[in-house]
Design a protein around this motif. Structure first.
Motif, PDB file in Angstrom:
ATOM      1  N   TRP A 107      30.613 -47.040 -20.906  1.00  0.00           N
ATOM      2  CA  TRP A 107      30.797 -48.005 -19.827  1.00  0.00           C
ATOM      3  C   TRP A 107      31.519 -47.345 -18.665  1.00  0.00           C
ATOM      4  N   ASN A 108      31.192 -47.801 -17.464  1.00  0.00           N
ATOM      5  CA  ASN A 108      31.777 -47.276 -16.233  1.00  0.00           C
ATOM      6  C   ASN A 108      32.534 -48.400 -15.539  1.00  0.00           C
ATOM      7  N   LEU A 109      33.833 -48.208 -15.311  1.00  0.00           N
ATOM      8  CA  LEU A 109      34.596 -49.160 -14.516  1.00  0.00           C
ATOM      9  C   LEU A 109      34.342 -48.819 -13.052  1.00  0.00           C
ATOM     10  N   ARG A 110      33.614 -49.689 -12.380  1.00  0.00           N
ATOM     11  CA  ARG A 110      33.187 -49.423 -11.008  1.00  0.00           C
ATOM     12  C   ARG A 110      34.365 -49.454 -10.038  1.00  0.00           C
ATOM     13  N   ASP A 111      34.186 -48.739  -8.929  1.00  0.00           N
ATOM     14  CA  ASP A 111      35.194 -48.740  -7.873  1.00  0.00           C
ATOM     15  C   ASP A 111      35.406 -50.148  -7.340  1.00  0.00           C
ATOM     16  N   ASP A 112      36.545 -50.357  -6.718  1.00  0.00           N
ATOM     17  CA  ASP A 112      36.855 -51.636  -6.096  1.00  0.00           C
ATOM     18  C   ASP A 112      36.844 -51.456  -4.575  1.00  0.00           C
ATOM     19  N   LYS A 113      35.682 -51.058  -4.064  1.00  0.00           N
ATOM     20  CA  LYS A 113      35.527 -50.791  -2.636  1.00  0.00           C
ATOM     21  C   LYS A 113      34.681 -51.883  -2.003  1.00  0.00           C
ATOM     22  N   GLU A 146      31.418 -40.951 -10.918  1.00  0.00           N
ATOM     23  CA  GLU A 146      31.306 -42.160 -10.096  1.00  0.00           C
ATOM     24  C   GLU A 146      32.132 -43.257 -10.738  1.00  0.00           C
ATOM     25  N   GLY A 147      32.766 -44.074  -9.917  1.00  0.00           N
ATOM     26  CA  GLY A 147      33.589 -45.154 -10.438  1.00  0.00           C
ATOM     27  C   GLY A 147      35.001 -44.683 -10.732  1.00  0.00           C
ATOM     28  N   ARG A 148      35.765 -45.576 -11.366  1.00  0.00           N
ATOM     29  CA  ARG A 148      37.175 -45.279 -11.654  1.00  0.00           C
ATOM     30  C   ARG A 148      37.398 -44.696 -13.040  1.00  0.00           C
ATOM     31  N   GLU A 149      36.517 -45.040 -13.984  1.00  0.00           N
ATOM     32  CA  GLU A 149      36.742 -44.614 -15.361  1.00  0.00           C
ATOM     33  C   GLU A 149      35.445 -44.708 -16.152  1.00  0.00           C
ATOM     34  N   MET A 150      35.244 -43.780 -17.081  1.00  0.00           N
ATOM     35  CA  MET A 150      34.165 -43.853 -18.067  1.00  0.00           C
ATOM     36  C   MET A 150      34.838 -43.998 -19.422  1.00  0.00           C
ATOM     37  N   LYS A 151      34.302 -44.902 -20.244  1.00  0.00           N
ATOM     38  CA  LYS A 151      34.941 -45.135 -21.535  1.00  0.00           C
ATOM     39  C   LYS A 151      33.894 -45.500 -22.582  1.00  0.00           C
TER      40      LYS A 151
END
Length: 158
Positions: free
Chosen positions: A27-33, A113-118
């Motif tokens: 899962w990718n925590l998407r940016d908050d832009k 890409e994004g803030r985090e991969m988990k």
């Protein structure tokens, strides 16, 4: 073998990828832009099909761009199901692909890409903010993903 969709059909489509390792999904925590689709939500890997690409080619490229894995062996990819989604006034087709990765590949994942991969199991997402495609996988297609994982696991043991 994954059926190829020609580039003329694939324009304005996207590929969504379920990467699996040990019954966990990446899962990718998407940016908050401002201005990005589904900001600050957990999403699956994926993106738009570029001109001249098939959906499978787009899936392979997106995995390489977003997490740094180069998985080009077609036999490792499974077309799971389509998702129709609305982006503003436009409807878009996203084809969901599944691809299982080994432990070495799972450890090599990098967040480009994004803030985090988990890596997380499907069932940990109750109550978390999910993108539209993430919701569809967790809620509507949970059983289908579980069946696909079980089938893939059975094939590995043969």
């Amino acid at each position: 073998m994954v059926a190829e969709w020609g580039a003329e059909i694939a324009e304005k489509c996207s590929a969504t990828i379920v990467l699996e390792n040990k019954n966990r999904i990446l899962w990718n925590l998407r940016d908050d832009k401002p201005g990005i689709w589904a900001p600050n939500t957990w999403a699956l890997i994926g993106g738009q099909v570029e001109p001249g690409e098939s959906l499978l080619m787009a899936a392979m490229r997106e995995v390489q761009e977003e997490v740094g894995l180069d998985i080009r062996q077609r036999e490792r990819w499974n077309a799971l199901w389509p998702i129709l989604e609305y982006r503003g006034e436009a409807m878009q087709l996203s084809l969901v692909f599944g691809c299982c990765v080994d432990n070495t590949e799972a450890d090599a994942v990098v967040c480009h890409e994004g803030r985090e991969m988990k890596w997380m199991p499907l069932d940990v997402f109750t109550g978390r903010p999910l993108s539209y495609n993430g919701q569809r996988v967790v809620l509507a297609h949970h059983e289908a993903v579980v069946r696909w994982l079980a089938l893939y696991d059975t094939r590995l043991k043969q």
